[in-house]
Each structure stands twice: as structure tokens, then as C-alpha cells.
Design a protein around this motif. Structure first.
Motif, short mmCIF file in Angstrom:
data_model
loop_
_atom_site.label_atom_id
_atom_site.label_comp_id
_atom_site.label_asym_id
_atom_site.label_seq_id
_atom_site.Cartn_x
_atom_site.Cartn_y
_atom_site.Cartn_z
N CYS A 71 0.85 -1.20 0.00
CA CYS A 71 0.00 0.00 0.00
C CYS A 71 0.88 1.24 0.00
CB CYS A 71 -0.92 -0.01 1.23
SG CYS A 71 -1.89 1.52 1.42
N GLN A 72 0.77 2.05 -1.04
CA GLN A 72 1.53 3.27 -1.17
C GLN A 72 0.58 4.46 -1.32
OE1 GLN A 72 4.76 3.69 -0.84
NE2 GLN A 72 5.34 1.52 -0.73
N ASN A 73 0.28 5.10 -0.20
CA ASN A 73 -0.55 6.30 -0.21
C ASN A 73 -1.88 6.11 -0.94
OD1 ASN A 73 -1.18 8.95 0.46
ND2 ASN A 73 -0.17 9.79 -1.35
N GLY A 74 -2.58 5.07 -0.59
CA GLY A 74 -3.91 4.83 -1.14
C GLY A 74 -3.96 3.95 -2.37
N LYS A 75 -2.80 3.52 -2.89
CA LYS A 75 -2.78 2.66 -4.07
C LYS A 75 -1.87 1.47 -3.84
CE LYS A 75 -3.67 6.38 -7.40
NZ LYS A 75 -3.18 7.07 -8.62
N TRP A 76 -2.23 0.35 -4.50
CA TRP A 76 -1.42 -0.86 -4.37
C TRP A 76 -0.33 -0.88 -5.45
CZ3 TRP A 76 -1.64 -3.59 -0.11
CH2 TRP A 76 -2.81 -3.55 0.66
N SER A 77 0.89 -1.21 -5.05
CA SER A 77 2.02 -1.23 -5.98
C SER A 77 2.88 -2.46 -5.73
CB SER A 77 2.86 0.03 -5.82
OG SER A 77 3.96 0.03 -6.71
N PRO A 78 3.03 -3.33 -6.77
CA PRO A 78 2.29 -3.29 -8.04
C PRO A 78 0.85 -3.77 -7.84
CG PRO A 78 3.70 -5.22 -7.97
CD PRO A 78 4.02 -4.44 -6.73
N GLN A 79 0.00 -3.45 -8.78
CA GLN A 79 -1.40 -3.84 -8.68
C GLN A 79 -1.53 -5.36 -8.74
OE1 GLN A 79 -4.02 -1.78 -8.17
NE2 GLN A 79 -5.38 -3.54 -8.03
N PRO A 80 -2.16 -5.99 -7.73
CA PRO A 80 -2.32 -7.45 -7.76
C PRO A 80 -3.16 -7.89 -8.97
CG PRO A 80 -2.75 -6.58 -5.56
CD PRO A 80 -2.67 -5.41 -6.49
N GLN A 81 -2.68 -8.90 -9.69
CA GLN A 81 -3.40 -9.44 -10.85
C GLN A 81 -3.17 -10.94 -10.94
OE1 GLN A 81 -3.55 -7.17 -14.76
NE2 GLN A 81 -1.69 -6.29 -13.86
N CYS A 82 -4.19 -11.65 -11.38
CA CYS A 82 -4.06 -13.07 -11.71
C CYS A 82 -4.32 -13.22 -13.21
CB CYS A 82 -5.05 -13.91 -10.92
SG CYS A 82 -4.64 -14.04 -9.15
N ILE A 83 -3.39 -13.85 -13.92
CA ILE A 83 -3.50 -13.99 -15.37
C ILE A 83 -3.43 -15.45 -15.75
CG2 ILE A 83 -2.47 -11.72 -15.79
CD1 ILE A 83 0.19 -13.11 -16.35
N ASP A 84 -3.75 -15.75 -17.00
CA ASP A 84 -3.69 -17.12 -17.49
C ASP A 84 -2.27 -17.66 -17.33
OD1 ASP A 84 -3.20 -19.18 -19.80
OD2 ASP A 84 -5.39 -19.07 -19.56
N GLU A 85 -2.17 -18.92 -16.93
CA GLU A 85 -0.85 -19.49 -16.68
C GLU A 85 0.00 -19.61 -17.94
OE1 GLU A 85 -1.44 -23.32 -14.98
OE2 GLU A 85 -2.46 -24.16 -16.73
#
Length: 405
Positions: A71-85
Motif C-alpha cells: 500500500c503506497q498512499n492509497g494505491k497498491w504497488s504493483p497492482q495485484p493481478q491473476c493472469i492465465d498461466e
């Protein structure tokens, strides 16, 4: 009431305190499709780190099967993502760049086209990478171009000036250097710089210990008063003042009226042979001849009171004597010339299966192997008497058998 007033007064006295409290913001729980994270909360304080993983058939946008986000001042870094394997995450290719996807990942079958940084070129002319089953195939390699130079060679008792350290220097780049205190490059007219030419640095005139006028063993004495020099010996251009290969020791050079009935003068290259007075040219100190002769593609590498010594740059060969003296009439003797001793292959496509994007310089008598348009195929290029000869594009098979196109 008083407590509230006191708090208000503190904010007036310390406005930075109010700013510090509002400068950072907490984060809400991230929206993660196809995955889960811990700790699972609704609100996270600034700089809180959470770990997340993905469901079966998916993976995080990171190396490994789990990843972290802060959490960096109200935003997630890096943005959590789940993608195709089978998707691919960005890769780092040293000394190159490519256009990155805004979403931070690449689908199965995506192709990256890379561009090498200036001074580098693609190995085997392979510039693309393809995403196959979650990994990148045939990742390009950007290697140093053959026309560039690595860091300049170390010059004893000197430093490179006005240049930050870098691994690659482009062709025709010039770098200057300065000698440390107590050392100098002989000759105030010498350009203290070296140049990158076709992958090699030109030779640097060395930094030597500073000495006073007339210092150093074997140097010549210049007489200006009347004296008996019946046994005086003239000098030749060269060390002390003696050219390499010349006979005899150090010499005295008289410039005043004196008895020279048995004086012996020498000429450049005379090897110490004697002639009667006045039978050949006489030489005087170089400060009587003014501006030093200019030798294109050559530099002064040694300076003495009685002569200058020149050397040709890399890729050039010397024609004539390397030393120049000041003659008694105030003119310089004939300086050497620096003749081209290389061949040049211009950029373009050749019928042998070779394509060049930059000029290729080959020294006289040198043979270079150049990459052909087919992977693992090379051809040999030789420079002989200013002309280029080329072989066919060939490579060695697994059984070390030579195969040519």
C-alpha cells in the motif's frame, strides 16, 4: 474546552504536522479476480504489504506462484493481478528496449520486437521474442557492436576527464586525459586524447616524470658562448640526442662562434658518421622553427629540444622518417606521412549472404569473421593491399563438418 484550544494552537504552531497526517492515505482491499490474499481486511494502513496467490490455471503477474503488493498512499504497488498461466510477464533484456503492454503482461502467442541501445546490435540478427506456454522463446541478445570500444585502456599516471564511466563508447568517440601532478606528456602541442576507431583505441602518448631544462641522461647541451670544441660531435635526431640505431654518445651542439676545425656534424640517419664542418645541413633547437608540422592521422609522441617524433594512428602506416628536426635556416625537415592501411566495407546487402548495417573497417593484413544472414553462418573477410576478399557463408555441423551456402 482547554484541551481543544491547545490542540488548535499546536496545529497553528506546527502546520507541518497537519500536512504529515494528510500526506499518506490508507488502501482499500484490492479487487483480485481469480485469486486470494492475506491478511484479508477491508482497510490497510500505508506501507502495509500483503501476499496473494491465484486459483488453478492462473498465476500472479510476477515470478513464482505467489506475489506481494504494498500500500503506497492509497494505491497498491504493483497492482495485484491473476493472469492465465500460459501468459507471459515482462522480461528484462540488457541494453535493449521494447514497447510494454499497459496491462503489464502478454497473452499466449504475443511477440516482442526489441531495439538494441546505441552501440549494441542483435546477436545473430534475432530481434524478436515470442510468448509460448508462459515463457519467452528465443530471447534476443544485444551485444556490443564490433565498431564500438569498451572502456579506455588504463594510462599510467593519468585520469580520463569530463567523462563518466561507461561500458561502451561509440566509434569516433574521443576522450581526453590529464597527467597527475609531477607528470606530463612531452610536448605542449600534443593532443592528450585517444579515439575509438573500429573497436580499438588509438595509442596514448605516455605521462612521464617532469624534468627541468636539460635534465635527463644523454641529452644534448646547447652552447652559446665562445669555447674550444675541437672534439665536439654533432647530433642526430633521436634519444639523447641520438636516433635509435645511431652510434656515439650524447652530443654537444654549438650555436656561437668557436673553433670547429675538427668538429664533426651528423645528418639524420647517418649512424654517427662524420663529415667535415659545413659539408651537410646543421640542426638547431626546435623552438627556432615555430609551429610544429601537422601530420594528418598522426601525433607527436616524443619531444626533445632537438627533434620531434611522430607516430601514426591505428589503421595507418608510416611512410618516411618518424623524426623531424629544425634545420639551421629555420625550416622543418620533411615530416612523415601516414598512409591508409585498412579496407572498408560499406553498409548494404552482399551477394555472399552478408548484410551490413554499419561500415566495417578491416586492418591491412587482418582477417575478420562476420555474421551472415543465416544463424550460425559466418564468412571470413580479409584486407590485403587495400583490397577485400571474402569467403562463402559457412558453419560447422554437429559432427564438425563444414557446411557452406
Amino acid at each position: 474546552m482547554c484541551t481543544t484550544c491547545f490542540g488548535f494552537i499546536l496545529l497553528i504552531w506546527f502546520p507541518g504536522l497537519l500536512h504529515a497526517q494528510s500526506a499518506v492515505q490508507p488502501c482499500r482491499a484490492p479487487r483480485l479476480v481469480g485469486g486470494y490474499f492475506v491478511p484479508d481486511e477491508q482497510i490497510y494502513a500505508h506501507e502495509t504489504e500483503l501476499t496473494y496467490a491465484c486459483d488453478e490455471g492462473l498465476k500472479p503477474v510476477a515470478e513464482g506462484w505467489w506475489a506481494t503488493s504494498t500500500c503506497q498512499n492509497g494505491k497498491w504497488s504493483p497492482q495485484p493481478q491473476c493472469i492465465d498461466e500460459n501468459a507471459c510477464i515482462p522480461i528484462t533484456i540488457p541494453n535493449s528496449k521494447y514497447t510494454e503492454n499497459e496491462n503489464g503482461w502478454y497473452a499466449q502467442g504475443a511477440t516482442l520486437r526489441t531495439t538494441c541501445d546505441k552501440g549494441y546490435e542483435h546477436k545473430n540478427r534475432d530481434a524478436t521474442a515470442k510468448c509460448v506456454n508462459g515463457t519467452w522463446s528465443s530471447v534476443p541478445v544485444c551485444e556490443k557492436s564490433r565498431s564500438t570500444c569498451s572502456e579506455p585502456p588504463k594510462i599510467p599516471h593519468a585520469v580520463i576527464i569530463h567523462r563518466e564511466y561507461q561500458e561502451v563508447f561509440f566509434a569516433d568517440t574521443a576522450v581526453q586525459y590529464e597527467c597527475e601532478d609531477g607528470y606530463t606528456v612531452e610536448g605542449t602541442h600534443i593532443n592528450k586524447s585517444i579515439i575509438c576507431m573500429s573497436g580499438d583505441w588509438t595509442e596514448a602518448p605516455p605521462c612521464i616524470i617532469e624534468t627541468g631544462p636539460g635534465a635527463g641522461g644523454g641529452s644534448a647541451e646547447v652552447g652559446t658562448s665562445d669555447r674550444d670544441t675541437s672534439t665536439g660531435r654533432g647530433t642526430q635526431p633521436g634519444g639523447g640526442v641520438r636516433r635509435p640505431g645511431a652510434g656515439g654518445g650524447s652530443a654537444e651542439v654549438g650555436t656561437g662562434s668557436r673553433d670547429t676545425s675538427t668538429g664533426r656534424g651528423t645528418q639524420p640517419g647517418a649512424g654517427g658518421s662524420s663529415t667535415s664542418s659545413g659539408s651537410g645541413p646543421s640542426f638547431i633547437t626546435i623552438d627556432n622553427c615555430g609551429t610544429y608540422p601537422t601530420v594528418p592521422n598522426g601525433v607527436v609522441v616524443q619531444e626533445d629540444r632537438m627533434y620531434l617524433k611522430y607516430k601514426c594512428n591505428s589503421f595507418y602506416t608510416q611512410v618516411g622518417l618518424d623524426t623531424v628536426v629544425c634545420q639551421s635556416d629555420g625550416t622543418w625537415s620533411q615530416p612523415p606521412t601516414c598512409k591508409e592501411a585498412f579496407c572498408v566495407m560499406s553498409p548494404g546487402r552482399y551477394d555472399t549472404g552478408l548484410t551490413l548495417h554499419t561500415s566495417e573497417y578491416i586492418k591491412e593484413g587482418e582477417t575478420k569473421n562476420l555474421q551472415c544472414i543465416w544463424r550460425d553462418y559466418t564468412l571470413a573477410v580479409q584486407c590485403s593491399n587495400g583490397k577485400i576478399t571474402r569467403t562463402r557463408c559457412c558453419h560447422y555441423s554437429d559432427h564438425q563438418r563444414r557446411v557452406c551456402n
